[in-house]
Design an enzyme around this catalytic site. Structure first.
Site, PDB file in Angstrom:
ATOM      1  N   GLU A   3       5.895  -3.198 -10.494  1.00  0.00           N
ATOM      2  CA  GLU A   3       5.772  -2.340 -11.679  1.00  0.00           C
ATOM      3  C   GLU A   3       4.299  -2.034 -11.917  1.00  0.00           C
ATOM      4  O   GLU A   3       3.422  -2.759 -11.436  1.00  0.00           O
ATOM      5  CB  GLU A   3       6.393  -3.068 -12.892  1.00  0.00           C
ATOM      6  CG  GLU A   3       6.358  -2.315 -14.216  1.00  0.00           C
ATOM      7  CD  GLU A   3       6.986  -0.928 -14.131  1.00  0.00           C
ATOM      8  OE1 GLU A   3       6.403  -0.051 -13.456  1.00  0.00           O
ATOM      9  OE2 GLU A   3       8.048  -0.716 -14.754  1.00  0.00           O
ATOM     10  N   HIS A  42      10.882  -0.693  -9.567  1.00  0.00           N
ATOM     11  CA  HIS A  42      10.649  -0.669 -11.022  1.00  0.00           C
ATOM     12  C   HIS A  42      10.538   0.758 -11.555  1.00  0.00           C
ATOM     13  O   HIS A  42      10.245   1.685 -10.803  1.00  0.00           O
ATOM     14  CB  HIS A  42       9.360  -1.421 -11.315  1.00  0.00           C
ATOM     15  CG  HIS A  42       9.369  -2.814 -10.807  1.00  0.00           C
ATOM     16  ND1 HIS A  42       9.754  -3.886 -11.570  1.00  0.00           N
ATOM     17  CD2 HIS A  42       9.104  -3.308  -9.573  1.00  0.00           C
ATOM     18  CE1 HIS A  42       9.706  -4.983 -10.846  1.00  0.00           C
ATOM     19  NE2 HIS A  42       9.311  -4.661  -9.625  1.00  0.00           N
ATOM     20  N   HIS A  84      15.560  -1.804 -11.012  1.00  0.00           N
ATOM     21  CA  HIS A  84      16.264  -3.053 -11.304  1.00  0.00           C
ATOM     22  C   HIS A  84      17.158  -2.918 -12.541  1.00  0.00           C
ATOM     23  O   HIS A  84      16.958  -2.029 -13.370  1.00  0.00           O
ATOM     24  CB  HIS A  84      15.252  -4.188 -11.523  1.00  0.00           C
ATOM     25  CG  HIS A  84      14.327  -3.938 -12.673  1.00  0.00           C
ATOM     26  ND1 HIS A  84      14.698  -4.150 -13.983  1.00  0.00           N
ATOM     27  CD2 HIS A  84      13.076  -3.463 -12.714  1.00  0.00           C
ATOM     28  CE1 HIS A  84      13.702  -3.829 -14.778  1.00  0.00           C
ATOM     29  NE2 HIS A  84      12.694  -3.402 -14.036  1.00  0.00           N
ATOM     30  N   ARG A 107      12.909  -9.659 -10.854  1.00  0.00           N
ATOM     31  CA  ARG A 107      13.977  -8.770 -11.341  1.00  0.00           C
ATOM     32  C   ARG A 107      14.359  -7.728 -10.278  1.00  0.00           C
ATOM     33  O   ARG A 107      15.529  -7.352 -10.170  1.00  0.00           O
ATOM     34  CB  ARG A 107      13.572  -8.103 -12.669  1.00  0.00           C
ATOM     35  CG  ARG A 107      12.283  -7.278 -12.649  1.00  0.00           C
ATOM     36  CD  ARG A 107      11.850  -6.990 -14.081  1.00  0.00           C
ATOM     37  NE  ARG A 107      10.695  -6.100 -14.229  1.00  0.00           N
ATOM     38  CZ  ARG A 107       9.428  -6.482 -14.169  1.00  0.00           C
ATOM     39  NH1 ARG A 107       9.116  -7.744 -13.906  1.00  0.00           N
ATOM     40  NH2 ARG A 107       8.434  -5.630 -14.382  1.00  0.00           N
TER      41      ARG A 107
HETATM   42  O1  LIG Z   1       7.566  -2.594 -19.679  1.00  0.00           O
HETATM   43  C1  LIG Z   1       7.524  -2.133 -18.528  1.00  0.00           C
HETATM   44  O2  LIG Z   1       6.998  -2.713 -17.575  1.00  0.00           O
HETATM   45  C2  LIG Z   1       8.121  -0.746 -18.277  1.00  0.00           C
HETATM   46  C3  LIG Z   1       9.498  -0.805 -17.703  1.00  0.00           C
HETATM   47  O3  LIG Z   1      10.391  -1.560 -18.462  1.00  0.00           O
HETATM   48  O4  LIG Z   1       8.178  -0.078 -19.503  1.00  0.00           O
HETATM   49  P1  LIG Z   1       7.947   1.480 -19.729  1.00  0.00           P
HETATM   50  O5  LIG Z   1       9.275   2.029 -20.104  1.00  0.00           O
HETATM   51  O6  LIG Z   1       6.937   1.546 -20.845  1.00  0.00           O
HETATM   52  O7  LIG Z   1       7.402   2.093 -18.494  1.00  0.00           O
END
Ligand SMILES: O=C(O)[C@@H](CO)OP(=O)(O)O
Length: 208
Positions: free
Chosen positions: A88, A158, A10, A61
């Site tokens: 995610e 994600h 996203h 998102r």
């Molecule tokens: O905060 C989150 O859910 C992820 C993606 O933005 O972060 P990270 O980069 O730590 O995987």
């Protein structure tokens, strides 16, 4: 036969901008995030890519990103399947915390392990290994059969649910996966062989 699978993270979310752990929380896209998603759609269009079906997560998102990409392609009426299996990684107790504050509290190395290692889960949340364990069965059951039938598939999801898929597709190991970062709004265009191995991979970067 063409076996096309496009993965798109996203565009920038409100919480990416604020530097907060997001996970299963549901902030919207920023203006930049909307522009990134549209630009991803335009780059796909420039490559002559069209889809037969889109998959996305249960989070807005990713859904909005799918919708914006499809709008740029003139395919807003495409069937789009949303499923929490593509969400995610669940960041557990870290969700909503600032990433710099977390580094100050637990140390840079610990936070890096939580964010990028294969099997160290954040407190109360999912490791990448846990994420692979839900993303992969869903992909094998719902997505891969369509790709193998020749349907052209978009997956808008994600950073970590797509890291899970790229790990499998690219044959990354528990040693090499920590080095994989996926940028917002940069589609990965895969052409697969009949046995699901990768025939070609094209990263549609901003200047591509
Ligand atoms: O905060 C989150 O859910 C992820 C993606 O933005 O972060 P990270 O980069 O730590 O995987």
């Amino acid at each position: 036969m063409e076996r096309l699978l496009v993965l798109a993270r996203h565009g920038q979310s409100e919480w990416n901008l604020k530097n907060l752990f997001t996970g299963w929380r549901d902030p919207g896209l920023t203006e930049l995030g909307v522009a990134e998603a549209r630009a991803a759609g335009r780059r796909l269009k420039a490559k002559g890519i069209r889809f037969d079906v889109a998959f996305t997560s249960a989070l807005s998102r990713a859904q909005r990103t799918a919708a914006l990409i499809l709008e740029e392609l003139g395919q807003s009426d495409l069937p789009t399947i949303a499923d929490a299996a593509l969400n995610e990684r669940d960041y557990g107790d870290l969700a909503g915390l600032n990433k710099d504050d977390a580094r100050a509290r637990w140390g840079k190395e610990q936070v890096h392990l939580w964010r990028r290692s294969y099997d160290v889960p954040p407190p109360g949340g999912e490791s990448l290994k846990d994420t692979v364990a839900r993303v992969l069965p869903y992909t094998m059951r719902e997505i891969m059969p369509r790709v193998l039938r020749g349907e052209r598939v978009l997956v808008a999801a994600h950073g970590n649910s797509l890291r899970a898929l790229v790990m499998v597709l690219d044959g990354l190991t528990t040693e090499t996966i920590p080095g994989l970062e996926l940028a917002t709004g940069v589609p990965l265009v895969y052409h697969l062989n009949a046995d699901t191995t990768v025939a070609s991979k094209d990263v549609l970067d901003r200047d591509a």
